[in-house]
Design an enzyme around this catalytic site. Sequence first.
Site, short mmCIF file in Angstrom:
data_model
loop_
_atom_site.label_atom_id
_atom_site.label_comp_id
_atom_site.label_asym_id
_atom_site.label_seq_id
_atom_site.Cartn_x
_atom_site.Cartn_y
_atom_site.Cartn_z
N HIS A 1 0.84 -1.20 0.00
CA HIS A 1 0.00 0.00 0.00
C HIS A 1 0.87 1.24 0.00
O HIS A 1 1.86 1.32 0.72
CB HIS A 1 -0.90 0.02 1.24
CG HIS A 1 -1.76 1.24 1.30
ND1 HIS A 1 -2.91 1.38 0.55
CD2 HIS A 1 -1.65 2.39 2.01
CE1 HIS A 1 -3.46 2.56 0.79
NE2 HIS A 1 -2.72 3.19 1.66
N ASP B 1 -15.36 3.01 7.68
CA ASP B 1 -14.29 3.96 7.35
C ASP B 1 -14.77 4.97 6.32
O ASP B 1 -14.45 6.15 6.39
CB ASP B 1 -13.04 3.22 6.82
CG ASP B 1 -12.05 4.22 6.25
OD1 ASP B 1 -11.53 5.04 7.04
OD2 ASP B 1 -11.84 4.23 5.03
N ARG C 1 -14.88 13.18 8.73
CA ARG C 1 -13.62 13.83 9.12
C ARG C 1 -13.24 14.91 8.13
O ARG C 1 -12.72 15.97 8.49
CB ARG C 1 -12.49 12.80 9.23
CG ARG C 1 -12.66 11.86 10.44
CD ARG C 1 -11.77 10.63 10.30
NE ARG C 1 -10.39 10.98 10.03
CZ ARG C 1 -9.55 10.26 9.28
NH1 ARG C 1 -9.95 9.12 8.73
NH2 ARG C 1 -8.33 10.66 9.07
N SER D 1 -7.80 4.06 9.50
CA SER D 1 -8.54 4.14 8.23
C SER D 1 -7.85 3.28 7.16
O SER D 1 -8.46 2.43 6.51
CB SER D 1 -8.61 5.60 7.80
OG SER D 1 -9.04 5.74 6.47
N LYS E 1 -8.99 -0.92 5.77
CA LYS E 1 -9.25 -1.31 4.37
C LYS E 1 -8.30 -2.42 3.94
O LYS E 1 -8.70 -3.35 3.22
CB LYS E 1 -9.14 -0.09 3.45
CG LYS E 1 -10.31 0.87 3.63
CD LYS E 1 -10.13 2.16 2.86
CE LYS E 1 -9.22 3.12 3.59
NZ LYS E 1 -9.38 4.52 3.21
N1 URA Z 1 -6.08 7.88 3.47
C1 URA Z 1 -7.00 7.09 4.03
O1 URA Z 1 -7.36 6.05 3.49
N2 URA Z 1 -7.55 7.47 5.20
C2 URA Z 1 -7.21 8.59 5.84
O2 URA Z 1 -7.74 8.86 6.90
C3 URA Z 1 -6.25 9.42 5.24
C4 URA Z 1 -5.69 9.03 4.04
#
Ligand code: URA
Length: 438
Positions: free
Chosen positions: A82, A161, A168, A183, A187
């Site tokens: 990632h 999320d 947010r 977050s 994922k």
């Molecule tokens: N990327 C994400 O997936 N989540 C965040 O909170 C910030 C950047």
Amino acid sequence: MHAVDLIRKKRDGKRLSRQELEFLITGYVQGDIPDYQMAAWSMAVYFQGMEPEEITDLTLIMAQSGDTLDLSGVHGVKIDKHSTGGVGDTTTLVVAPLVASCGIPVAKMSGRGLGHTGGTIDKLESIPGFQVSLEPEEFIAQVNAIGLCLVGQTGQLAPADKLLYALRDVTGTVESIPLIASSIMSKKIAAGADGFVLDVKVGTGAFMKTEEDALELAKTMVKIGQLAGRTTVALVTDMNQPLGRAVGNALEVKEAILTLQGRGPERLTELCLELAVEMLLMAGGSSSQSEARRSVEANLQSGAALQKLRELIEAQGGEGRVVDSPHLLPQAKFTKEILAPQSGYVETLDPMEIGMAAMNLGAGRESKDTIIDLAVGIELQTEIGEQVMEKQVLAKLYANDEHKLEQAAEQTLRAFTFSSAKPTVQPTIYRKITAQEL
Ligand code: URA
Ligand code: CA
């Protein structure tokens, strides 16, 4: 349990239990807890932070809030990678076939681009015929057959999320390291891999602007991985200039092909090799750093990694010949060369300006619904630390709309500053963070 009590508890700097976080998150997803209470809790987290176990609880609750991918049908250890998002970051298109060519299965879900950074799925869609949507059974069957599959996100991965991130975004609480780390990791965990290699970008074009913040984010994610039983390693890498020289979807596919031919730009190639080394080590495909490095270098040199990209493209319905003939990729109608206004060393090359210029040419999305133009973008001809002469070509722009070309030309030029003395060039990789050194 009452949401207001949990908000007060976090406001006062105390740790919430797993049950309390579950109450908040599932209540929010089900619509029982309103936005204003989740916003208040997020702001409390922003100021008070969270304990590592608490962040891990939150991560796992969000990971389990929707569909999860079951990769148990894939033979072998599954390692995912990632990147926190950069400009000219074509690493997945190089690393995935490179690792798969070394016998390590890669079952990867990728996203689309938003704002100034690109997404792997958009890039893949510039290959004629390439299908990014596969049924879970097809996805797993393909990994078992050729060792590699790259698909777009399907189903409802970590819906908690998605909701929380959107909240947010409008409440000034994106910039909280525990919330960012949970977050991202929620994922990744929902996407089913056994271990993760993370590329945490730092610099003017990255989410994390300082090395200190990037390091903290990297350590937080590695800790979550450890507590959640997933081996995790993070590389903190430079994003003070675009990583590769191509920015734009088809242009980045072409650059990935060049890199797999061993002819790619140096910094992109180096990061791809090191990410692949970490994935190989984690999957148990090599017993030492140096052995892993020899394997990945050998598969770049021999063409085995490029051959794996061809197999991937053909398995997913695409035109495999693009790896020999990149001109089969979408081509833009207009081009323009950007010339150096003066002689000197390239001192800065702002990735944000380059990313935005490419986006304005049509290569990226301003909003989720923007339709992108796969052919357009920017090819840089130089990088920080190189000496250029006045009128030398700094970059070549590709467009399908002549008006956009003029604007993007000015913006591209704004990315550059020049100096008379050779500037210090940041290394590509700053640090590696493993669970042992936390
Ligand atoms: N990327 C994400 O997936 N989540 C965040 O909170 C910030 C950047
Ligand atoms: Ca990316």
